[in-house]
Write a protein that holds these residues in place. Structure first.
Motif, short mmCIF file in Angstrom:
data_model
loop_
_atom_site.label_atom_id
_atom_site.label_comp_id
_atom_site.label_asym_id
_atom_site.label_seq_id
_atom_site.Cartn_x
_atom_site.Cartn_y
_atom_site.Cartn_z
N ASN A 130 -59.98 33.65 0.50
CA ASN A 130 -58.84 33.57 1.41
C ASN A 130 -57.52 33.41 0.67
N SER A 184 -48.24 28.22 4.53
CA SER A 184 -47.46 29.15 5.34
C SER A 184 -46.18 28.50 5.86
N ILE A 239 -57.85 35.27 8.02
CA ILE A 239 -58.65 34.88 6.86
C ILE A 239 -60.10 34.74 7.32
N THR A 294 -56.59 36.73 -0.70
CA THR A 294 -56.10 37.59 0.40
C THR A 294 -54.65 37.28 0.74
N LEU A 295 -54.30 35.99 0.76
CA LEU A 295 -52.94 35.57 1.12
C LEU A 295 -51.98 35.59 -0.08
N ARG A 333 -51.70 36.44 10.12
CA ARG A 333 -52.60 36.93 9.06
C ARG A 333 -53.98 36.34 9.32
N PHE A 344 -53.91 26.60 4.24
CA PHE A 344 -53.19 27.87 4.30
C PHE A 344 -52.11 27.84 5.37
N GLU A 345 -52.37 27.13 6.46
CA GLU A 345 -51.35 26.94 7.49
C GLU A 345 -50.17 26.14 6.92
N PHE A 368 -47.11 33.29 7.04
CA PHE A 368 -48.36 34.04 7.14
C PHE A 368 -48.83 34.20 8.59
N ILE A 426 -53.91 32.58 10.98
CA ILE A 426 -52.83 31.65 10.67
C ILE A 426 -51.85 31.73 11.85
#
Length: 185
Positions: free
Chosen positions: A83, A61, A15, A86-87, A13, A57-58, A10, A5
């Motif tokens: 993922n 974030s 993934i 995990t986040l 981080r 996820f970006e 994040f 990321i």
């Protein structure tokens, strides 16, 4: 293989990537560029052809509050869920295993601030995707954006009735098409 990321809370981080050689990823440079162009704060996102979910996820974030991720591959779905765990963002996502052509009927009248699509390059998906998005334009909020990542080689000539192509951004061998709803819609 791991993906990183690049921006937001994040940042740095890692993934997992989907363990499939057919899966191509949105580059870190392109993800950073999109995060710099748009404000994802409080946004509701739809990601088509989600792969590992790295774009969502970006965006999460960078302040997005929810993302619906769509992919047809079981490997991708499992990777996205792993993922998200995990986040620590499982509650912020909804994952739909579906072909992109069939997903619109499964979205239950949801509207999105952003729709991001990264179909496989040079396989003829762009024209059909643009037609489907135009037909289902009401899932995009009035001031929302559709962002499509495509190969520079892919041609498209689609008569859009409800969407307007605002901009094409050039990133080496990749282009981003940026569309919005027509104002009268």
């Amino acid at each position: 293989m791991n993906l990183k990321i690049e921006t937001g809370k994040f940042k740095n981080r890692r993934i997992e990537a989907v363990n499939d050689p057919k899966t191509r990823y949105t580059t870190s440079i392109l993800r950073q560029a999109v995060m710099n162009i748009f404000d994802f704060s409080g946004a509701n996102l739809l990601e088509l052809f989600a792969g590992s979910g790295v774009f969502s996820f970006e965006a999460l974030s960078n302040g997005a509050i929810k993302s619906v991720l769509v992919d047809i591959s079981s490997k991708s779905i499992n990777c996205i869920l792993k993922n998200a765990k995990t986040l620590g963002v499982l509650e912020a996502i909804k994952v739909i295993k579906s072909d992109y052509r069939k997903v619109f009927s499964k979205l239950d009248s949801q509207q999105f601030d952003f729709i991001f699509a990264d179909p496989p390059f040079d396989l003829g998906y762009i024209v059909e995707l643009l037609k489907l998005l135009d037909k289902n334009y009401s899932i995009l909020e009035k001031n929302g954006y559709i962002i499509i990542e495509k190969s520079k080689n892919e041609r498209y000539n689609v008569d859009l009735k409800h969407l307007i192509l605002n901009e094409i951004r050039d990133y080496s061998d990749t282009e981003l098409l940026i569309l919005q709803r027509k104002q009268e819609e």
